[in-house]
Design an enzyme around this catalytic site. Structure first.
Site, mmCIF file in Angstrom:
data_model
loop_
_atom_site.group_PDB
_atom_site.id
_atom_site.type_symbol
_atom_site.label_atom_id
_atom_site.label_comp_id
_atom_site.label_asym_id
_atom_site.label_seq_id
_atom_site.Cartn_x
_atom_site.Cartn_y
_atom_site.Cartn_z
ATOM 1 N N VAL A 15 0.840 -1.203 0.000
ATOM 2 C CA VAL A 15 0.000 0.000 0.000
ATOM 3 C C VAL A 15 0.875 1.252 0.000
ATOM 4 O O VAL A 15 0.636 2.194 -0.765
ATOM 5 C CB VAL A 15 -0.957 0.012 1.217
ATOM 6 C CG1 VAL A 15 -1.682 1.346 1.320
ATOM 7 C CG2 VAL A 15 -1.958 -1.138 1.110
ATOM 8 N N VAL A 153 -12.180 1.092 6.029
ATOM 9 C CA VAL A 153 -13.270 0.183 5.653
ATOM 10 C C VAL A 153 -13.501 0.312 4.144
ATOM 11 O O VAL A 153 -13.694 1.420 3.636
ATOM 12 C CB VAL A 153 -14.590 0.515 6.393
ATOM 13 C CG1 VAL A 153 -15.680 -0.481 5.993
ATOM 14 C CG2 VAL A 153 -14.394 0.511 7.902
ATOM 15 N N ALA A 155 -11.494 -0.003 1.637
ATOM 16 C CA ALA A 155 -10.390 0.588 0.871
ATOM 17 C C ALA A 155 -10.801 1.940 0.276
ATOM 18 O O ALA A 155 -11.210 2.834 1.009
ATOM 19 C CB ALA A 155 -9.879 -0.373 -0.199
ATOM 20 N N LEU A 157 -13.418 2.698 -1.502
ATOM 21 C CA LEU A 157 -14.866 2.944 -1.607
ATOM 22 C C LEU A 157 -15.287 4.032 -0.611
ATOM 23 O O LEU A 157 -14.779 4.078 0.506
ATOM 24 C CB LEU A 157 -15.653 1.658 -1.303
ATOM 25 C CG LEU A 157 -15.436 0.460 -2.219
ATOM 26 C CD1 LEU A 157 -16.188 -0.761 -1.668
ATOM 27 C CD2 LEU A 157 -15.903 0.761 -3.631
ATOM 28 N N GLU A 216 -4.250 -13.355 3.999
ATOM 29 C CA GLU A 216 -2.994 -13.045 4.680
ATOM 30 C C GLU A 216 -2.105 -14.287 4.553
ATOM 31 O O GLU A 216 -2.608 -15.388 4.302
ATOM 32 C CB GLU A 216 -3.258 -12.757 6.164
ATOM 33 C CG GLU A 216 -4.123 -11.529 6.428
ATOM 34 C CD GLU A 216 -3.440 -10.219 6.049
ATOM 35 O OE1 GLU A 216 -2.215 -10.115 6.214
ATOM 36 O OE2 GLU A 216 -4.144 -9.312 5.578
ATOM 37 N N ASP A 227 -10.798 -9.108 11.381
ATOM 38 C CA ASP A 227 -10.698 -7.983 10.448
ATOM 39 C C ASP A 227 -12.084 -7.374 10.206
ATOM 40 O O ASP A 227 -12.259 -6.150 10.222
ATOM 41 C CB ASP A 227 -10.081 -8.479 9.125
ATOM 42 C CG ASP A 227 -10.167 -7.443 8.017
ATOM 43 O OD1 ASP A 227 -9.449 -6.434 8.109
ATOM 44 O OD2 ASP A 227 -10.962 -7.626 7.079
ATOM 45 N N LYS A 231 -13.651 -3.586 11.385
ATOM 46 C CA LYS A 231 -14.351 -2.666 10.485
ATOM 47 C C LYS A 231 -15.756 -2.343 11.005
ATOM 48 O O LYS A 231 -16.204 -1.203 10.957
ATOM 49 C CB LYS A 231 -14.406 -3.264 9.072
ATOM 50 C CG LYS A 231 -13.030 -3.258 8.398
ATOM 51 C CD LYS A 231 -12.965 -4.120 7.155
ATOM 52 C CE LYS A 231 -11.588 -4.036 6.507
ATOM 53 N NZ LYS A 231 -11.366 -5.097 5.500
#
Lengths: 373, 373
Positions: A15, A153, A155, A157, A216, A227, A231
């Site tokens: 990232v 949350v 990415a 969006l 992962e 995960d 979120k």
């Protein structure tokens, strides 16, 4: 008059690298972004004079830099405090230690853009102190930094900005329902299909997702549901719920209980097929009702459900938008007072370094518009 | 330190009233919003001292006010220019005359939030002058006002902000496809269904939509496709296309050609059933292929299509998200380089006074964060 802002980037993995590349490619703009620091766990490029670092070969430069033994969060704060221009700290790590000192950065006027969920989904105390330290939330914003976290949350969006706008303009969130893990979206979209073709083994799908790099390195970090729980914690808090932590509500783990104590990934993956029968039973039962399984987070503020927040497997009719989801897409449905019966839905890729970096960059642009000098 | 901003509201119909009510209901906030002007075509409440107007009975007060014979756009500009606090002009009208002077307001430092499509979808010259006059687009932003128009497409849905973020962060828009008229969404969702039940007449559906208040008083203003064309013009321009006007690309009108010269609405509605056969033929043919009809706007920058922008009836498979749309919902799919094969989709109510007002209020909050003193 071109305005300028300094940017300090911590985390230079997938990232972080995508972010730096996108930042370099920004076209004509009224604001200049000067990168003054790039750091990862053991390396750091730091501009002592606060002049912009040359970025043409940043990756090689970073690799060749001396170990950043001295770059503790405290040192970072001391360095950023003396920046002659307003600073945006971009935290592209998933570090808990860095997240814990966000309030320090914000209080000293450093703004933060980050996809790191830790600060927002850990204990409620940190959340509260964050939101009293950030200029965009504090009652006394003067001299404080701004805090943006769109990519925590979905990415890139527009999920965080949407729920914030709904709440800020006085709408009432009644229910939020979403598939917010790209990994678990893929796994269930493959495992429980509408076409009802030949059934596949759950463990085979997990294996395939692992091979494709969708999980992962240790798939249990996806399968444990944490995960998704992190979120949901963020969304629930933004909707107004005082959620204590990401473990303070029911979260269904997809790790079979007898396998919880296993240490090695390889041993876990080898034993997972033994539990395919149980998952197949659940899938087949849903299929009989014309439904598919999806791994979903739910927030219910309507009072209809005893459990306000929960994460786990749910069944959906073929006609439901969640049933026709593709690939590793995310989808989030906001049911609110103003939107009524039909929710506001946001759907699309919710993972991947390019779209995550884009979410962070979008935040950096918004902060820069407010702070650049 | 509570900051303040002045707000001048032009247009007090359904959206304007909902906006004022939502503004009054805003909960604890670090910014105070002082309404200094409320005007509609022939009436105006103006605070000559720039002190906040009392809002408890604004609707009655406005009705009792003297005719606003003197409130031309020029007078409005002169009044707002002398405001001791930064001003946000909220244009809740669909006035072309007011839209044409946006550049004047912006140049003198007045910010604008509006659902009025006129300024953004008329001739390209006005668009260009707008974007050189607004602080959030101009190369020399100092002293200029901000221009926000989220509610021009999709009402409160985050459509404009999303396409702006995609472009600003360097993503490339490949294709945009959307159902952006709530009225035509309803009409086609009713007329061409997945279930394939007994067919209904197109004119009956138009009549029903009119009775439910989903159409303009004259349904031809929806059926001519121009509202969709205006929205597509805005999206295409934001995606980077120099669209000359909302009539410079193919727009399919649902008004049968022989009825184009009719003046009275009643005569038009009486004669519309004569053309049901043609629409039924199109519907039945699509149904044979397992498809439904939807009234769609398309922007194609991929180079695959000779026509970059077009508006009209399209056919969709049952599995396509557009096919399962409900009520009068809007849906917009952004295909971009970063999002790849699966588009970023935004869906939900795209019309109605509450969600439109919310889109405008969201903009007002964002402008206020940037300009309040």
């Amino acid at each position: 008059m071109v305005r300028s802002v300094n940017v300090a980037i911590v985390g230079a993995g997938l990232v972080g690298s995508a972010f730096i590349n996108q930042l370099q490619s920004l076209r004509s703009h009224a604001i200049t972004y000067n990168v003054i620091l790039i750091a990862r766990s053991t390396k750091a490029l730091v501009s002592k004079s606060y002049a912009p670092l040359p970025l043409a070969n940043w990756s090689q430069d970073l690799a060749a830099s001396s170990p950043a033994s001295g770059l503790s969060p405290g040192d970072l704060a001391a360095y950023l405090e003396k920046s002659p221009l307003p600073v945006i700290l971009v935290d592209n790590t998933s570090s808990d230690a860095l997240a814990k000192v966000y309030p320090v950065f914000l209080s000293q006027g450093v703004s933060i853009a980050t996809p790191n969920k830790k600060a927002f989904s850990s204990e409620l105390g940190l959340w509260n102190s964050l939101f009293s330290s950030a200029a965009n939330f504090a009652a006394e914003p003067k001299g404080k930094g701004f805090l943006y976290h769109e990519a925590t949350v979905g990415a890139g969006l527009p999920v965080i900005s949407t729920i914030k706008d709904l709440v800020a303009t006085g709408d009432e969130v009644v229910k939020v329902e979403g598939i917010v893990s790209g990994t678990l979206s893929y796994i269930f979209n493959e495992f429980s299909t509408l076409s009802g073709g030949a059934p596949v083994n759950f463990s085979d799908v997990v294996n395939k997702a692992k091979e494709l790099g969708y999980t992962e390195p240790d798939p249990r970090e996806d399968l444990n549901g944490l995960d998704v729980a992190r979120k949901l914690t963020i969304l629930a808090r933004l909707a107004g719920l005082d959620v204590q932590s990401a473990t303070s509500f029911p979260v269904q783990s997809l790790i079979p209980r007898p396998l919880e104590e296993i240490e090695a990934v390889s041993e876990f993956m080898a034993k997972l097929p033994e539990y395919d029968g149980k998952m197949e039973e659940t899938r087949a039962k849903a299929a009989e009702e014309g439904k598919v399984l999806r791994f979903v987070g739910k927030i219910d503020l309507s009072g209809e459900s005893a459990q306000k927040v929960k994460v786990g497997i749910e069944k959906y009719d073929a006609a439901h938008p969640f049933a026709s989801l593709k690939g590793s897409d995310n989808v989030i449905a906001f049911y609110t007072k103003r939107y009524g019966k039909n929710p506001l839905i946001i759907q699309g890729a919710g993972a991947g370094s390019e779209v995550t970096a884009m979410g962070v960059l979008g935040d950096v642009l918004k902060i820069a518009e407010r702070v650049a000098k």
